[in-house]
Design a protein around this motif. Structure first.
Motif, PDB file in Angstrom:
ATOM      1  N   GLU A 413       0.823  -1.202   0.000  1.00  0.00           N
ATOM      2  CA  GLU A 413       0.000   0.000   0.000  1.00  0.00           C
ATOM      3  C   GLU A 413       0.862   1.261   0.000  1.00  0.00           C
ATOM      4  OE1 GLU A 413      -1.587   0.784   3.735  1.00  0.00           O
ATOM      5  OE2 GLU A 413       0.068  -0.160   4.769  1.00  0.00           O
ATOM      6  N   SER A 416       0.009   3.782   5.252  1.00  0.00           N
ATOM      7  CA  SER A 416      -0.198   2.779   6.277  1.00  0.00           C
ATOM      8  C   SER A 416      -0.860   3.437   7.473  1.00  0.00           C
ATOM      9  CB  SER A 416       1.160   2.195   6.620  1.00  0.00           C
ATOM     10  OG  SER A 416       1.280   1.966   7.991  1.00  0.00           O
TER      11      SER A 416
ATOM     12  N   GLY B 563      -1.370  -6.707   1.540  1.00  0.00           N
ATOM     13  CA  GLY B 563      -0.899  -5.434   1.031  1.00  0.00           C
ATOM     14  C   GLY B 563      -0.718  -4.371   2.100  1.00  0.00           C
ATOM     15  N   LYS B 564      -1.084  -4.691   3.339  1.00  0.00           N
ATOM     16  CA  LYS B 564      -0.982  -3.696   4.415  1.00  0.00           C
ATOM     17  C   LYS B 564       0.291  -3.911   5.225  1.00  0.00           C
ATOM     18  CE  LYS B 564      -5.323  -1.595   5.150  1.00  0.00           C
ATOM     19  NZ  LYS B 564      -5.090  -0.869   3.895  1.00  0.00           N
ATOM     20  N   ARG B 585       7.459   0.879   0.915  1.00  0.00           N
ATOM     21  CA  ARG B 585       7.300   0.791  -0.538  1.00  0.00           C
ATOM     22  C   ARG B 585       8.442   1.517  -1.249  1.00  0.00           C
ATOM     23  NH1 ARG B 585       2.346   0.525  -4.072  1.00  0.00           N
ATOM     24  NH2 ARG B 585       3.029   1.445  -6.032  1.00  0.00           N
TER      25      ARG B 585
END
Lengths: 418, 626
Positions: A413, A416, B563-564, B585
């Protein structure tokens, strides 16, 4: 001829017992009930004769004479590695046995196949199919087995001996094998037939699984051709670096070693320099495929008499590795750089990157992660040329690398909660 | 020494007369004082202790430090009024002894964290659900970092399990209390803790037969003006273990092997621990000692009472090596400059006009200076000069975004990490309270899950910079009541309002010249705090799991599921936190460039990366399928 006769007698007895016309005298004195599938089987079908009773029909020393009348051919198991322990005795003969001729008997004999009931029911008359726990009597700790349920051995020091205990081993909680989570047991892959035939398992990965080509790594031909599936899919493995056996006589200093004492004979203290349980190094197995390898064992020996080391202290007796299957399968793997351009993973650690300074402490080897002075007993280390080859960043590598990383990054993601 | 002087007087030349005469007068004056001088007939001290070492040239008189009466022959009577009598530098006496001359130093030490241990106590209070008041080893008033007067309560009155832990476990290592019975880790209290070092067995081994072999005493009566690394290591060998890591020693898994001379080995230290050798810090390998980097204000305080050691510490890597800006310096303007005074004991003295390098707090080092276009560090004890390499402006050190990183995030060879600290407080058994100096109900014991050196996790520290972190602490508390019932079982304390484990920003002091490689760090999510793991499609799954959960790694603080990115451990200290999803990321995305642009000096790293470039014509051609 004799066995045929016995079989006839057994069948006769069985029939007569069922008919209720005649019965054995045994249970008049021996108030024993056989449970499980053998419940209805008369005593003498296993114990053979009233006059010349077979005391332990399932014993390995009698080659399970009481069992193999029906279970034909299964006595071959006693000629297989689980019973002969030929690899273990061979290892000891060329390592610790050089210092103590009785080493094996003193320190390695707790895992010794004594008969069918070791695994089949345990208590003799409660004959049953083996459950996983029967395997774990021996296949625990450093000997692949309980890893399957996510248990790794802890450090030997009493400071680290804590937490839940299973099968006599305090363990470090690790992620279990995917197959264990799905409810598969040892026997689902290791059938009796395969063990008797001298094969370690009855099923290979590809008997059930076809590698999906949607997975980037599976589309790389070299991966599928040159590697065992479990080279990537073993999530972790117990690794013991530096196995020490210290032999004492007349030495009060023995009490200073605050390590667990149940792993060796009274006159010995067994300890290990370092344990790890991350992704294990890779080498080539007996089939020439890339496989996890681990020390088994890098053995050191010190003979301590009257609190003094005699002969050579911390003598390196073996630096042997083994290709193996850790039984810690997960869907996930390491990323590309877990292997490519990762010299430690293949025991090519550059001298400048050494963390543990073994030679400064008199341990002979330059590094555990350096091939020099070490060998793989059932395979080999990856040759340097092949390592250089797989570390080349070819266009194909870069393309696959980008695809793999992009897949992970796209999944993360952008913000967060924290 | 005096004897030679007297002989020399006989054969002196007239040209020397004035100088020698004044020296003679000075000596006469000294003789007149009751003291240690050998010729002093009046001193009973030296009659009984004839071969005791002189403390130093300037500390020649017994009574001015020790008190007592040098004119009485009877041992008990003469000793009666002594300070101690063993250690006049102990905090009970230091005002009348050391402090009567060294008031400036005493005032600093009194608010020094090594003495107050306010930081240590505060952190235990914070992580063991303790009360919020500030305590110190002995209580007292000082001035906080803002210069405001404050009153610290004595830790003896901290009636809480956190106080118990401090008094029974942690208090052994601080300057306020002597520790005389721990092999390899004993030290005196007060000034003597550092300036009269104990040996491994806290036994006097000097020339005085009356004391030789007895303990706990300093190894020698000669003062250690400049304490060496081994002195610091007497305390800094636990918790963060920085003095061990610095010297390339590791108390890892307590396996007692390899043996040495038939004994547990290879090096034994306090608490029945064995040490093995690992790669040492590059500064240690070069011959530098702790005090060559750490100023007296780091070690003895600067007069302000801080609440954490990172606030008292004034040195940083950038002081000597530069960062975004080159090292700063300031000329010594006058003879009263602290650098001049402090360097009097060094092999080389700092003089007026020298360009002294400044610490992160903007104060002058007393042994680091700028000369001929280079930064030089003087070994305070060795007298050796070390040239410091300034990295400012080098391509490897001007990667866009890396300005956010502490130097040691890349340059640590290892970071010692202790995972799972299982502490039992057994109230049915007595335990030694080292503050009260008596056993009281309640004994602590400790077990550990796993120790690790490499890789190591990174997170944001109190400066908002990416820093190495280590468990601090992953405490699981079990409390056994006097009736043997268990009132807490593997309990995880509340921290910042939530039951969670904690990591602390930490510099391991195991620095390497070679940095962790770009791909090594960006390509391994363990560095971001995921622990050892496997990656499955878009999930990162830890493989070493906390006992109290199904899927959270013990050796990390982040998970990536669905995805978290989730953080489930706190990073202690203000403004500290784990990396968030966007940062994770961003860190992972760099791999998309690194696979071709491998070197940090590649020009693409001078500015923020543009991942859209991967889709331009050039990249498409380079990466197209054959």
């Amino acid at each position: 001829m004799r066995s045929m006769m016995l079989c006839i007698v057994a069948c006769f007895l069985l029939l007569s017992a069922a008919a209720g016309e005649a019965r054995e005298n045994c249970t008049d004195c021996h108030k024993i009930a056989v449970s499980g599938v053998h419940a209805g089987v008369p005593c003498l079908s296993c114990h053979l004769s009233e006059s010349d009773t077979l005391r332990d029909p399932a014993s390995a020393s009698g080659r399970a004479a009481g069992c193999v009348g029906c279970h034909k051919g299964y006595q071959a198991l006693f000629g297989r590695p689980m019973a002969t322990r030929v690899r273990e005795t061979g290892f000891v003969a060329r390592s610790f046995g050089r210092m103590d001729g009785e080493f094996f008997g003193k320190n390695c004999n707790s895992c010794h196949l004594q008969g069918c009931t070791d695994c089949h029911g345990g208590k003799g008359h409660e004959i049953a199919k083996p459950r996983d726990r029967d395997c774990f009597t021996c296949h625990k700790g450093y000997f692949v087995g309980t890893d399957y349920y996510g248990m790794a051995p802890r450090e030997d020091s009493l400071r680290y001996q804590r937490g839940d205990t299973a099968y006599g081993e305090p363990f470090l909680k690790m992620t279990p094998d995917l197959h264990a989570e799905a409810g598969l047991t040892c026997a689902d892959c290791h059938s009796m037939a395969s063990l008797v035939a001298g094969r370690s398992s009855s099923k290979g990965c590809r008997d059930c699984h076809k590698p999906k080509l949607s997975v980037v790594e599976h589309r790389i031909a070299a991966h599928l051709e040159k590697m065992e599936c479990w080279a990537c899919h073993s999530a972790w493995a117990a690794q013991e670096y530096g196995t020490f056996y210290l032999r004492f006589s007349g030495s009060p200093s023995k009490d200073l070693y605050r390590v667990r004492r149940d792993l060796s004979a009274e006159e010995y203290v067994k300890s290990a320099y370092l344990r790890k349980q991350d992704a294990p190094p890779l080498g080539l197995n007996g089939r020439g495929k890339v496989s996890p390898i681990r020390p088994q064992f890098i053995g050191y020996f010190t003979d301590i008499r009257q609190d003094r080391a005699i002969w050579e202290e911390n003598r390196l007796l073996a630096a042997e590795w083994k290709a193996f299957f850790p039984h810690t399968v997960r869907r996930g793997t390491v990323m590309c750089e877990g292997c490519h351009d990762n010299p430690r993973r293949f025991l090519f650690e550059p001298a400048a990157d050494r963390i543990y300074q073994l030679q400064a402490d008199g341990m002979t080897l330059p590094s555990f992660w350096d091939q020099s002075g070490q060998k793989v007993v059932n395979g080999s280390f990856l040759p340097a040329a092949r390592y250089r080859e797989l570390s080349k960043k070819t266009t194909a590598y870069r393309r696959a690398y980008l695809e793999r990383w992009q897949k992970l990054i796209d999944h993360v993601e952008a913000s967060s909660p924290r | 020494m005096m004897k030679t002087q007297k002989t020399a007087m006989g054969g002196m030349t007239p040209a020397d007369t004035h100088k020698k005469a004044s020296l003679f007068l000075l000596l006469l004056a000294l003789l007149a004082l009751p003291g240690c001088t050998r010729a002093g007939k009046a001193s009973q001290c030296v009659l009984c202790h004839p071969k005791i070492e002189k403390v130093s040239k300037s500390h020649a008189d017994c009574v001015s430090c020790h008190g007592g009466d040098a004119s009485i022959k009877n041992k008990y009577a003469s000793h009666l009024a002594m300070y101690g009598p063993r250690n006049p530098a102990a905090p009970e006496h230091w005002e009348k002894t050391c402090g009567s001359c060294h008031l400036y130093q005493l005032d600093r030490v009194r608010s020094n964290l090594m003495y107050t241990t306010t930081g240590m106590i505060k952190n235990i209070q914070l992580t063991w659900e303790g009360p919020e008041k500030l305590y110190s080893s002995r209580g007292g008033d000082d001035y906080d970092a803002a210069g405001k007067a404050r009153l610290l309560k004595p830790v003896a009155g901290l009636n809480h399990i956190s106080g118990e832990l401090y008094r029974k476990f942690c208090s052994q290592c601080h300057v306020a209390t002597e520790s005389g019975e721990v092999y390899g880790a004993s030290h005196a209290s007060g000034c003597a803790a550092c300036h009269f070092p104990y040996n491994d067995r806290a036994t006097y081994q000097g020339g005085d037969a009356a004391v030789r072999g007895k303990g706990p005493y300093a190894a020698s009566h000669a003062m250690e003006k400049l304490p060496g690394t081994e002195v610091c290591a007497r305390c800094h060998n636990r918790s963060g273990r920085i003095a061990l890591s610095y010297q390339g020693l590791y108390d890892g898994n307590n396996s007692m092997v390899p043996t040495r001379n038939g004994q547990p080995g290879p090096v034994m230290t306090s608490g029945g621990r064995n040490l093995t050798h690992i790669a040492s810090d590059v500064h240690f390998a070069a011959g530098m000692e702790c005090i060559d980097c750490h100023t007296s204000r780091d070690t003895m305080g600067d007069g302000y009472g801080y609440e954490n050691m990172y606030l008292q510490t004034e040195v940083s890597c950038e002081d000597c090596h530069g960062g975004a800006r080159p090292p700063r310096y300031q000329r010594i303007a006058g003879e009263s400059d602290e650098a001049v005074r402090e360097s009097r004991g060094y092999a080389m003295q700092m003089r007026q006009g020298m360009k002294m390098i400044l610490t992160a707090k903007g104060r002058k080092y007393s042994n680091v200076f700028y000369r001929d276009g280079a930064v030089w560090v003087l070994g305070k004890r060795s007298g050796r000069l070390f040239k410091s390499r300034v990295i400012t402006g080098t391509p490897e050190h001007s990667v866009a975004g890396h300005g956010r990183m502490e130097c040691y995030s890349c340059h640590s060879r290892t970071v010692v990490q202790c995972y799972g600290c299982h502490t039992t407080y057994d109230r049915s058994k007595p335990g030694m309270d080292y503050i009260a100096k008596m056993a009281t109900p309640g004994r602590f014991s400790e077990k550990e899950d796993y120790r690790m050196l490499y890789p190591f996790p990174l997170a944001l520290n109190q400066r908002g910079k990416i820093s190495t972190v280590t468990p601090g602490c992953q405490t699981f508390v079990t409390v056994i009541e006097p009736d043997l019932s268990v009132s807490k079982d593997e309990y995880v304390a509340r921290f910042k309002g939530k039951k969670q484990l904690r990591f602390a920003p930490f510099y391991s002091h195991n620095t390497g010249k070679k940095a962790i490689g770009c791909g090594e760090c960006h390509g391994n999510p363990a560095f971001l705090g995921f622990g050892q793991h496997v990656v499955s499609g878009g999930e990162i799954e830890g493989t070493l799991i906390c006992e109290q959960s199904a899927d959270k790694p013990l050796d990390g603080f982040l998970t990536l599921q669905g995805g978290k990115v989730r953080a489930y451990s706190a990073i202690t200290r203000e403004n500290s936190r784990p990396l968030n999803g966007a940062e994770v990321r961003r860190a992972l995305s760099v791999n998309l460039c690194l696979v071709c642009h491998e070197k940090a000096k590649d020009p693409i790293y001078r500015k923020e990366l543009n991942y859209r470039a991967l889709n331009d014509a050039l990249h498409r051609r380079l990466l197209s399928a054959p």
